[in-house]
Design a protein around this motif. Sequence first.
Motif, mmCIF file in Angstrom:
data_model
loop_
_atom_site.group_PDB
_atom_site.id
_atom_site.type_symbol
_atom_site.label_atom_id
_atom_site.label_comp_id
_atom_site.label_asym_id
_atom_site.label_seq_id
_atom_site.Cartn_x
_atom_site.Cartn_y
_atom_site.Cartn_z
ATOM 1 N N MET A 42 -20.047 29.706 -13.167
ATOM 2 C CA MET A 42 -19.581 28.874 -14.272
ATOM 3 C C MET A 42 -18.775 27.695 -13.760
ATOM 4 N N GLY A 43 -18.898 26.576 -14.481
ATOM 5 C CA GLY A 43 -18.122 25.411 -14.088
ATOM 6 C C GLY A 43 -18.041 24.387 -15.201
ATOM 7 N N TRP A 44 -17.306 23.319 -14.930
ATOM 8 C CA TRP A 44 -17.131 22.206 -15.866
ATOM 9 C C TRP A 44 -17.584 20.917 -15.197
ATOM 10 N N TYR A 45 -18.294 20.111 -15.960
ATOM 11 C CA TYR A 45 -18.721 18.780 -15.547
ATOM 12 C C TYR A 45 -18.262 17.788 -16.598
ATOM 13 N N ARG A 46 -18.299 16.508 -16.245
ATOM 14 C CA ARG A 46 -17.981 15.479 -17.232
ATOM 15 C C ARG A 46 -18.844 14.247 -17.001
ATOM 16 N N GLN A 47 -19.008 13.480 -18.070
ATOM 17 C CA GLN A 47 -19.767 12.250 -17.981
ATOM 18 C C GLN A 47 -19.065 11.178 -18.782
ATOM 19 N N ALA A 48 -18.619 10.152 -18.081
ATOM 20 C CA ALA A 48 -17.975 9.008 -18.718
ATOM 21 C C ALA A 48 -19.039 7.975 -19.079
ATOM 22 N N PRO A 49 -18.744 7.107 -20.040
ATOM 23 C CA PRO A 49 -19.723 6.086 -20.439
ATOM 24 C C PRO A 49 -20.185 5.244 -19.257
ATOM 25 N N GLY A 50 -21.488 5.129 -19.106
ATOM 26 C CA GLY A 50 -22.049 4.315 -18.045
ATOM 27 C C GLY A 50 -22.017 4.937 -16.662
ATOM 28 N N GLY B 60 -17.764 34.254 -3.967
ATOM 29 C CA GLY B 60 -16.583 34.906 -3.433
ATOM 30 C C GLY B 60 -15.354 34.759 -4.306
ATOM 31 N N GLY B 61 -15.541 34.147 -5.460
ATOM 32 C CA GLY B 61 -14.422 34.019 -6.394
ATOM 33 C C GLY B 61 -13.563 32.803 -6.174
ATOM 34 N N GLY B 62 -13.965 31.940 -5.243
ATOM 35 C CA GLY B 62 -13.193 30.727 -5.008
ATOM 36 C C GLY B 62 -13.465 29.674 -6.054
ATOM 37 N N THR B 63 -12.772 28.558 -5.928
ATOM 38 C CA THR B 63 -12.931 27.449 -6.856
ATOM 39 C C THR B 63 -13.145 26.149 -6.097
ATOM 40 N N ASN B 64 -13.781 25.210 -6.773
ATOM 41 C CA ASN B 64 -14.034 23.903 -6.190
ATOM 42 C C ASN B 64 -13.642 22.858 -7.228
ATOM 43 N N TYR B 65 -12.897 21.846 -6.809
ATOM 44 C CA TYR B 65 -12.430 20.802 -7.720
ATOM 45 C C TYR B 65 -12.818 19.426 -7.199
ATOM 46 N N SER C 8 -10.435 13.948 -7.703
ATOM 47 C CA SER C 8 -9.690 13.204 -8.715
ATOM 48 C C SER C 8 -8.878 14.087 -9.652
ATOM 49 N N VAL C 9 -9.156 15.385 -9.674
ATOM 50 C CA VAL C 9 -8.445 16.275 -10.598
ATOM 51 C C VAL C 9 -7.622 17.340 -9.875
ATOM 52 N N LYS C 10 -7.710 17.392 -8.577
ATOM 53 C CA LYS C 10 -6.961 18.401 -7.824
ATOM 54 C C LYS C 10 -5.471 18.278 -8.095
ATOM 55 N N GLY C 11 -4.849 19.425 -8.357
ATOM 56 C CA GLY C 11 -3.422 19.447 -8.646
ATOM 57 C C GLY C 11 -3.089 19.182 -10.099
ATOM 58 N N ARG C 12 -4.075 18.759 -10.877
ATOM 59 C CA ARG C 12 -3.839 18.471 -12.299
ATOM 60 C C ARG C 12 -4.629 19.415 -13.214
ATOM 61 N N PHE C 13 -5.835 19.759 -12.808
ATOM 62 C CA PHE C 13 -6.702 20.611 -13.631
ATOM 63 C C PHE C 13 -6.801 21.990 -13.000
ATOM 64 N N ALA C 14 -7.047 22.994 -13.833
ATOM 65 C CA ALA C 14 -7.225 24.354 -13.341
ATOM 66 C C ALA C 14 -8.315 25.056 -14.139
ATOM 67 N N ILE C 15 -9.276 25.612 -13.425
ATOM 68 C CA ILE C 15 -10.343 26.386 -14.059
ATOM 69 C C ILE C 15 -9.949 27.863 -14.030
ATOM 70 N N SER C 16 -10.255 28.557 -15.106
ATOM 71 C CA SER C 16 -9.956 29.980 -15.168
ATOM 72 C C SER C 16 -10.963 30.655 -16.086
ATOM 73 N N ARG C 17 -10.946 31.976 -16.073
ATOM 74 C CA ARG C 17 -11.869 32.726 -16.905
ATOM 75 C C ARG C 17 -11.204 33.993 -17.418
ATOM 76 N N ASP C 18 -11.584 34.384 -18.623
ATOM 77 C CA ASP C 18 -11.098 35.622 -19.218
ATOM 78 C C ASP C 18 -12.331 36.506 -19.427
ATOM 79 N N ASN C 19 -12.474 37.515 -18.610
ATOM 80 C CA ASN C 19 -13.669 38.362 -18.680
ATOM 81 C C ASN C 19 -13.714 39.174 -19.974
ATOM 82 N N ALA C 20 -12.570 39.544 -20.492
ATOM 83 C CA ALA C 20 -12.530 40.322 -21.735
ATOM 84 C C ALA C 20 -12.988 39.472 -22.925
ATOM 85 N N LYS C 21 -12.610 38.199 -22.912
ATOM 86 C CA LYS C 21 -13.000 37.303 -24.002
ATOM 87 C C LYS C 21 -14.301 36.567 -23.714
#
Length: 117
Positions: free
Chosen positions: A34-42, A54-59, A62-75
Amino acid sequence: QVQLVESGGGLVQPGGSLRLSCATSRNIFSQYTMGWYRQAPGKQRELVAAFVGGGGTNYADSVKGRFAISRDNAKITLYLQMNSMKPEDTAIYYCNARNARTMVTYWGQGTQVTVSS
């Protein structure tokens, strides 16, 4: 039919925070990366953050230190916490699910995030 349902987008001032959510099925959540992507105009769609093997994350740099991805397996929900937001974070944000073995990929419908004063 596979569903990835995003929510949480909106208008936020520079420096503010938002949390995006992506709800899906248990089958997708357990068997797809699972992951997040974005698309700005143009601009091309770009990776924002994702879980990797392995359960790691990749950022994006431009967003390192500001954004955080997480998951709730129960929800069965994926999250993207966005802090210290900047106008350049303005984009449509998409939830993504990819099977690393078959390379089958699914996308959500996208949620608009606008950072502006």
